[in-house]
Design a protein around this motif. Structure first.
Motif, mmCIF file in Angstrom:
data_model
loop_
_atom_site.group_PDB
_atom_site.id
_atom_site.type_symbol
_atom_site.label_atom_id
_atom_site.label_comp_id
_atom_site.label_asym_id
_atom_site.label_seq_id
_atom_site.Cartn_x
_atom_site.Cartn_y
_atom_site.Cartn_z
ATOM 1 N N MET A 1 0.845 -1.185 0.000
ATOM 2 C CA MET A 1 0.000 0.000 0.000
ATOM 3 C C MET A 1 0.886 1.242 0.000
ATOM 4 S SD MET A 1 -2.801 1.082 2.791
ATOM 5 C CE MET A 1 -3.845 2.427 2.450
ATOM 6 N N LEU A 2 0.551 2.176 -0.882
ATOM 7 C CA LEU A 2 1.309 3.414 -0.988
ATOM 8 C C LEU A 2 0.548 4.552 -0.318
ATOM 9 C CD1 LEU A 2 2.499 3.255 -4.712
ATOM 10 C CD2 LEU A 2 3.624 2.350 -2.672
ATOM 11 N N ARG A 3 1.211 5.200 0.615
ATOM 12 C CA ARG A 3 0.610 6.366 1.250
ATOM 13 C C ARG A 3 0.819 7.585 0.349
ATOM 14 N NH1 ARG A 3 3.800 5.351 6.803
ATOM 15 N NH2 ARG A 3 5.338 4.801 5.227
ATOM 16 N N GLU A 4 -0.098 8.524 0.443
ATOM 17 C CA GLU A 4 -0.043 9.722 -0.392
ATOM 18 C C GLU A 4 1.276 10.466 -0.178
ATOM 19 O OE1 GLU A 4 -2.550 13.818 -1.153
ATOM 20 O OE2 GLU A 4 -3.564 12.083 -0.279
ATOM 21 N N ARG A 5 1.943 10.782 -1.287
ATOM 22 C CA ARG A 5 3.206 11.530 -1.300
ATOM 23 C C ARG A 5 4.166 11.055 -0.196
ATOM 24 N NH1 ARG A 5 3.605 15.403 -5.035
ATOM 25 N NH2 ARG A 5 5.347 16.353 -3.941
ATOM 26 N N PHE A 6 4.265 9.755 -0.063
ATOM 27 C CA PHE A 6 5.112 9.173 0.988
ATOM 28 C C PHE A 6 6.556 9.650 0.904
ATOM 29 C CE2 PHE A 6 5.199 6.150 -2.516
ATOM 30 C CZ PHE A 6 6.553 5.869 -2.641
ATOM 31 N N TRP A 7 7.065 9.888 -0.287
ATOM 32 C CA TRP A 7 8.447 10.316 -0.473
ATOM 33 C C TRP A 7 8.720 11.682 0.143
ATOM 34 C CZ3 TRP A 7 4.782 9.625 -4.161
ATOM 35 C CH2 TRP A 7 4.306 10.766 -4.811
ATOM 36 N N ASP A 8 7.685 12.498 0.293
ATOM 37 C CA ASP A 8 7.831 13.810 0.932
ATOM 38 C C ASP A 8 7.509 13.772 2.420
ATOM 39 O OD1 ASP A 8 8.553 15.244 -1.365
ATOM 40 O OD2 ASP A 8 6.464 15.647 -1.901
ATOM 41 N N GLN A 9 6.765 12.769 2.846
ATOM 42 C CA GLN A 9 6.238 12.727 4.205
ATOM 43 C C GLN A 9 7.057 11.886 5.175
ATOM 44 O OE1 GLN A 9 3.514 14.654 4.790
ATOM 45 N NE2 GLN A 9 3.647 15.205 2.623
ATOM 46 N N TYR A 10 7.820 10.928 4.643
ATOM 47 C CA TYR A 10 8.477 9.955 5.514
ATOM 48 C C TYR A 10 9.952 9.800 5.154
ATOM 49 C CZ TYR A 10 3.595 8.823 6.297
ATOM 50 O OH TYR A 10 2.270 8.906 6.598
ATOM 51 N N SER A 11 10.733 9.410 6.136
ATOM 52 C CA SER A 11 12.138 9.104 5.886
ATOM 53 C C SER A 11 12.225 7.732 5.222
ATOM 54 C CB SER A 11 12.922 9.084 7.205
ATOM 55 O OG SER A 11 12.530 7.956 7.973
ATOM 56 N N LEU A 12 13.369 7.416 4.675
ATOM 57 C CA LEU A 12 13.549 6.101 4.055
ATOM 58 C C LEU A 12 13.258 4.976 5.042
ATOM 59 C CD1 LEU A 12 16.824 6.656 1.970
ATOM 60 C CD2 LEU A 12 14.471 6.524 1.111
ATOM 61 N N GLU A 13 13.642 5.168 6.293
ATOM 62 C CA GLU A 13 13.418 4.142 7.312
ATOM 63 C C GLU A 13 11.941 3.896 7.585
ATOM 64 O OE1 GLU A 13 17.516 5.643 7.844
ATOM 65 O OE2 GLU A 13 15.595 6.644 7.601
ATOM 66 N N CYS A 91 18.969 9.355 -8.551
ATOM 67 C CA CYS A 91 18.406 8.196 -7.842
ATOM 68 C C CYS A 91 17.376 8.662 -6.811
ATOM 69 C CB CYS A 91 19.519 7.411 -7.169
ATOM 70 S SG CYS A 91 18.925 6.076 -6.107
ATOM 71 N N ALA A 92 16.185 8.102 -6.890
ATOM 72 C CA ALA A 92 15.109 8.515 -5.983
ATOM 73 C C ALA A 92 15.452 8.228 -4.529
ATOM 74 C CB ALA A 92 13.806 7.835 -6.365
ATOM 75 N N TYR A 93 16.123 7.124 -4.270
ATOM 76 C CA TYR A 93 16.530 6.834 -2.887
ATOM 77 C C TYR A 93 17.443 7.939 -2.376
ATOM 78 C CZ TYR A 93 14.807 2.136 -3.873
ATOM 79 O OH TYR A 93 14.027 1.067 -4.224
ATOM 80 N N ARG A 94 18.415 8.296 -3.191
ATOM 81 C CA ARG A 94 19.343 9.361 -2.810
ATOM 82 C C ARG A 94 18.615 10.693 -2.650
ATOM 83 N NH1 ARG A 94 24.909 11.034 -6.024
ATOM 84 N NH2 ARG A 94 25.238 12.975 -4.874
ATOM 85 N N ARG A 95 17.744 11.013 -3.601
ATOM 86 C CA ARG A 95 17.015 12.282 -3.548
ATOM 87 C C ARG A 95 16.158 12.377 -2.286
ATOM 88 N NH1 ARG A 95 16.748 15.392 -8.356
ATOM 89 N NH2 ARG A 95 14.875 16.328 -7.468
ATOM 90 N N ARG A 100 15.486 16.144 -1.318
ATOM 91 C CA ARG A 100 15.388 16.913 -2.557
ATOM 92 C C ARG A 100 14.112 16.619 -3.326
ATOM 93 N NH1 ARG A 100 19.376 15.847 -6.445
ATOM 94 N NH2 ARG A 100 19.982 13.905 -5.459
ATOM 95 N N GLY A 101 13.274 15.725 -2.823
ATOM 96 C CA GLY A 101 12.035 15.392 -3.527
ATOM 97 C C GLY A 101 12.310 14.625 -4.804
#
Length: 149
Positions: A1-13, A91-95, A100-101
């Motif tokens: 399940m993908l949360r909304e804009r998870f890449w902006d809301q949460y850390s990689l961990e 790289c999205a992981y790096r960004r 950096r979004g």
């Protein structure tokens, strides 16, 4: 399940498995073999791709069991993302780690997998499979600059 804009809301961990996997755009740049200068520690990318990389699609041909098929395959983790100097700037992981979004072309932003196709096209033109590289090849002659990929 993908949360909304998870890449902006949460850390990689804090990402769940599906979110972690969704970050990868499948460019294949991390699957290029690298050489390290023993004196300086500088990393150089080669045009030689892992034997399991489907250069045309940018995806691993045996993703689920890649770690057993390729003993030196690297499992990305948040700790690794933050500690290595060879991940491409796009790289999205790096960004995400660098806060950096994601770029506009990333499939999570555009909603279209095809928008990440440009990087794969460039890699397709550049990369060769390690399956075709002679064992005694001079890998230093295969070093490439991937900054514009």
């Amino acid at each position: 399940m993908l949360r909304e804009r998870f890449w902006d809301q949460y850390s990689l961990e804090e990402l769940n498995h599906d979110e972690w996997e969704a970050l990868c755009d499948g460019c294949g740049k991390c699957c290029l073999h690298k050489l390290e200068d023993e004196d300086t520690g500088e990393i150089y990318h080669t045009r030689v791709a892992c034997k399991e990389l489907d250069i045309k699609s940018g995806g691993c041909m045996h993703y689920e069991d890649r770690l057993s098929r390729v003993p030196d395959c690297v499992q990305m983790t948040p700790e690794l993302v933050r500690s290595v100097n060879w991940l491409h700037p796009s790289c999205a992981y790096r960004r995400v780690a660098e806060k950096r979004g994601l770029p506009d072309w990333h499939p999570l932003i555009s909603g279209k997998a095809a928008t990440s196709k440009t990087g794969r096209i460039k890699l397709k033109r550049l990369a060769i499979s390690e399956r075709v590289v002679p064992v005694d090849a001079d890998w230093e002659l295969l070093i490439v600059d991937i900054t514009d990929l």
